[in-house]
Design an enzyme around this catalytic site. Structure first.
Site, short mmCIF file in Angstrom:
data_model
loop_
_atom_site.label_atom_id
_atom_site.label_comp_id
_atom_site.label_asym_id
_atom_site.label_seq_id
_atom_site.Cartn_x
_atom_site.Cartn_y
_atom_site.Cartn_z
N GLY A 125 0.86 -1.18 0.08
CA GLY A 125 -0.01 -0.01 -0.15
C GLY A 125 0.81 1.32 -0.10
N TRP A 153 2.44 1.82 -3.51
CA TRP A 153 1.51 2.25 -4.26
C TRP A 153 1.23 3.56 -4.20
CZ3 TRP A 153 -3.11 4.78 -3.91
CH2 TRP A 153 -4.20 4.61 -5.04
N HIS A 154 1.40 4.30 -3.22
CA HIS A 154 1.23 5.81 -3.23
C HIS A 154 2.53 6.54 -3.90
CE1 HIS A 154 -1.65 4.72 -0.11
NE2 HIS A 154 -2.07 5.95 -0.56
N GLY A 155 3.65 5.75 -3.99
CA GLY A 155 4.68 6.69 -4.75
C GLY A 155 5.91 5.79 -4.79
N PHE A 183 0.16 9.42 -7.84
CA PHE A 183 -0.03 8.10 -6.78
C PHE A 183 -0.41 7.25 -7.87
CE2 PHE A 183 -0.61 10.81 -2.90
CZ PHE A 183 0.78 11.11 -2.96
#
Lengths: 386, 490
Positions: free
Chosen positions: B350, B353-355, B490
């Site tokens: 997770g 996934w954001h960056g 993102f």
């Protein structure tokens, strides 16, 4: 997190509750009408106030209040170019900000009326946009245009938007997007300030256009070797870092920007007399480029040949090159840092442009001046106290 | 184009709405859907036309795999017959059928794996390639050039949406035989670039329901209200906080105690109002088309523990991570240790996934660790006073956002160090107005009803209409000060 979450997430899928019995279609209609009318009233009210005051003088010169010229050139220039009378404009970066329009008038004579449309840190594209607003008024007879190589870099349509969107709506011919000026929080703040000063009798005298964005006075104190040396060290550090980071310079891109923003104007407006000039940064500036960013240094020389080549066919174009004038560039007391010269240099340049002393009239001359600069850069012994 | 832009609010949204409802009214339902799909592609191409083909290929590919998988999925009767047959081995026919099923099953499994892999590779290439190259260069002192890939906007969102679709097609839970419906579900512009991350189960039926082919004045009024609320949250609140956070994170070299707290808190509230405001705009715009998007935020900063926080913050992402990563890993069904590991893996993914950056991974790690600790705490069974629980949760979330926001490790350390800098406490270069703004945002996030709760209580009062219009006009006039929406990369 566990499986319960699935249930809880599902539970949230329906964002709306069933319509309550009391809310009839009429209720929703009234709601929508109320919203619509409020929006229209607010919009019309704000636009009317801003149109009537017109703090950037975009629609007309201020008549019933003392104007407040914004020092945000990218916002203010469009109004100046649209609504003032002039026949000569000055385009360029901070290297052109210390030209004094009334003195330019005096030097060129014959009833010359000059408007300065400089933009500090501008790109060629931004300069072209400002120039085109002026050209559309049909009154431009002469353009004095400072060519900083830095403005050629970064793309042919570079707009500086680091601090907010560029007000392109002030520069195009679409009247509908001017709503961004009329319905604009900054415009409203300025309008209200104007009204408040008017009503409380606290109006300030306007900055005369002769001095708007002229920075000589503000930096008088800095025309000392100490500041030049300090700045030299900073610039050297920045240049070394740029070199380490592998910053490159593209002659082709610079040429493309010139073609897109300058040559195009020259082609479209043969009725105008052009004075392009290359600003005389101090020898220290040239030497730093030569040492740490040689590609950029040589491209600056190279592009002068290209520009001469492109413009030599136009009898109405004059190119003045001050960059190898040692009397200016080697006297560091003329500068407040490694590149910015004093107002006296601006005055000198204007006189010489009118006289044609520094005009390059053949490719041989371009090459000769370039050669001189290269020699100076190679031979100059910088004497910087560490 | 951004939701908070003139071109979207004054041109794109009204035109796409008017044409859509006109076509519906003329009973050209397919044409209306085509229009909406085309408009959504236009919306996407506004950023960069080169990324339109990527989106289109991604949709075609996933649709084809989905159809293939769904066509070969065991029907419910077959599955239950197989289960019965298992106990009655003497039935030869069932055996043969099961033999065939097994080979189909292998093929289907392979197809699912290929499908997911293709999505992950697409995302990996665009989002993570340069990050991997950088790290390899660092580790092995190689000098590979970065590719300078520009991330196609929204790719993280539509990749996840479609992976979920493939998995459910494989399970036989979904079947979509219309490419148009499928494409519309994926590209429907209100949710395309920043979520909520949709689940086909909640969307496809809505597009197919004839009940939605009528202008619904309640949805219209509500949609407008929610959109305006989101716009105000984004443009008026978040964008006012943004420069305060930027100064502390990106410009200041050292921070006093008060400065550091203002910095971290203003970012926590900026992110919340920005992202939840953007989601509200998505929900509001979708309602104008009679489409109900799922909630994505539910006053997360009111949470009393970290588990609850993740049910209230970016809820649709939490839902995705749980259903398509945590549970497939085994969830909490394989013992304590494995549960903790699953939690950690889920949140590391997770975070990533954001960056594409180590600070994001570390942020994921922090949240994974916090969830593990929370579980252990719950097993021990000590009750914590509510206020203490809320305080701890909020402090943890606030501190973890520091890593999320910081562009460099040093910046994160700088801010955290400032937050415990008792040697230099004063206001520093911060203004009292910043303190007031952060305090105001705090009260709004903690003490007020959120937009979801408003929605359930919505009544079309005249004064509310006036307020909605005033909020919208306030946001519109401030738009020459807008900053970029944060959640883009993102």
């Amino acid at each position: 997190m566990n499986e319960e979450m699935q249930a809880s997430a599902k539970h949230h899928i329906e964002p709306t509750a069933p319509a309550p019995e009391s809310a009839t279609a009429g209720g929703y209609a009234r709601f929508l009408w109320a919203a619509g009318i409020t929006a229209l009233l607010l919009f019309a009210g704000v636009c009317t106030v801003n149109y009537l005051v017109d703090p950037l003088q975009f629609y007309r010169q201020a008549s019933w209040y003392t104007p407040i010229f914004s020092e945000e050139q990218r916002f203010q220039n469009a109004g100046l170019a649209r609504n003032w009378e002039y026949d000569t404009i000055i385009l360029g970066t901070s290297m052109t900000e210390n030209f004094v329009p009334s003195q330019v008038d005096a030097v060129f004579g014959e009833g010359t009326k000059t408007l300065k449309l400089s933009i500090s840190g501008s790109s060629l594209y931004e300069e072209r946009l400002a120039g085109e607003v002026a050209l559309r008024t049909g009154q431009v007879k002469r353009i004095i245009w400072g060519l900083d190589y830095a403005s050629f870099r970064g793309g042919k349509e570079l707009l500086h938007e680091e601090y907010g969107p560029y007000p392109i709506y002030l520069y195009d011919t679409n009247i509908w997007n001017d709503v961004q000026y009329l319905y604009n929080i900054s415009t409203l703040e300025d309008s209200l300030r104007v009204l408040k000063r008017k009503l409380t009798n606290t109006e300030q005298p306007a900055i005369p256009l002769d001095l708007l964005n002229n920075w000589q006075k503000k930096y008088n104190y800095a025309f000392q070797l100490k500041y030049v040396y300090d700045h030299y060290k900073q610039a050297r550090e920045a240049d070394i870092q740029a070199a380490q980071e592998g910053e490159t310079d593209s002659l082709a891109a610079a040429q493309e920007s010139f073609e897109h923003n300058v040559l195009r104007v020259v082609r479209e407006h043969p009725e105008v007399e052009y004075h392009f000039f290359y600003p005389p940064y101090s020898i220290l500036r040239f030497q730093l480029w030569y040492e740490y960013q040689p590609e950029r240094f040589y491209n600056q020389l190279e592009i002068k040949k290209y520009i001469y080549d492109q413009l030599s066919a136009y009898p109405n174009v004059h190119i003045h090159d001050f960059q190898s004038e040692m009397e200016i560039t080697h006297r560091l007391e003329n500068y407040k840092d490694v590149s910015h010269y004093s107002q006296a240099i601006n005055q000198y340049m204007i006189e010489q442009m009118a006289a044609g002393t520094y005009e390059t009239r053949s490719m041989e001359e371009v090459i000769r001046v370039n050669g001189e600069l290269l020699n100076q850069v190679r031979n100059y012994q910088a004497d910087i106290p560490e | 184009m951004l939701f908070n832009s003139y071109v979207y609010i004054l041109a794109f949204l009204p035109i796409s709405l008017a044409v859509y409802w006109f076509l519906i009214r003329m009973s050209y339902v397919t044409a209306a859907k085509l229009w909406l799909t085309a408009a959504s592609f236009f919306f996407y191409g506004w950023w960069d036309i080169r990324y339109v083909p990527i989106l289109a290929v991604s949709i075609l590919f996933n649709y084809a795999i989905g159809v293939w998988l769904a066509a070969r999925a065991p029907s419910h009767e077959e599955a239950s017959q197989d289960a019965k047959a298992h106990g009655q081995d003497h039935l030869g026919g069932a055996n043969r059928r099961r033999g065939n099923r097994r080979s189909t099953e292998r093929a289907r499994r392979l197809m699912l794996v290929l499908g997911i892999a293709a999505n992950v590779i697409l995302l990996g290439y665009f989002k993570y390639m340069d990050f991997f190259i950088e790290n390899i260069n660092f580790l092995f002192h190689t000098g590979w050039d970065l590719l300078g890939i520009v991330l196609p906007i929204g790719i993280s969102f539509y990749t996840f949406t479609q992976i979920a679709y493939l998995v459910d097609a494989y399970k036989g839970e979904v079947r979509e035989n219309s490419l148009l419906n499928y494409a519309l579900f994926v590209v429907f512009f209100p949710q395309l670039i920043a979520g909520p991350i949709l689940h086909h189960r909640e969307m496809m039926p809505q597009f197919a329901d004839p009940g939605n082919y009528r202008v619904n004045s309640r949805n219209f009024a509500l949609g407008l209200t929610v959109f305006a609320a989101g716009l105000v949250k984004k443009v008026v609140i978040a964008d006012t906080l943004a420069p305060i956070a930027s100064y502390g994170f990106d410009e200041a070299t050292a921070l006093t105690l008060v400065e550091a707290w203002i910095t971290s808190l203003s970012y926590s509230f900026q992110l919340y109002f920005d992202f939840s405001g953007y989601t509200d705009m998505a929900i509001g715009a979708a309602l104008l088309f009679n489409i109900k998007l799922p909630f994505n935020f539910d006053s997360p900063y009111k949470s009393l523990n970290i588990q609850v926080f993740w049910r209230r913050w970016h809820m649709t992402l939490g839902r995705f991570l749980m259903n398509y990563i945590y549970i497939p890993l085994g969830g909490n069904r394989r013992g304590q240790a494995r549960t903790y590991l699953n939690l950690m893996v889920t949140f590391l993914i997770g975070g990533f996934w954001h960056g594409a950056g180590w600070t994001f991974i570390f942020w994921g790690f922090l949240h994974g660790a916090a969830l593990v600790i929370h579980r252990i705490w719950k097993r021990i069974g000590i009750q914590m006073p509510k206020l203490v629980a809320w305080f701890l949760t909020f402090q943890f979330v606030n501190a973890s956002w520091v890593f999320f926001r910081a562009q460099e490790w040093e910046d994160a350390i700088k801010v955290l160090r400032g937050m415990v800098n008792f040697e230099s406490i004063g206001l520093g270069s911060a203004a009292w107005s910043s303190v007031a703004l952060v305090a105001g945002a705090f009260v709004m996030a903690i003490a007020f009803r959120n937009t979801n709760e408003w929605q359930t209580r919505f009544r079309p009062r005249v004064y509310l209409g006036v307020a909605v219009a005033a909020g919208m006009m306030l946001a519109l006039i401030r738009m020459n000060r807008i900053s970029e929406f944060l959640y883009f990369n993102f």
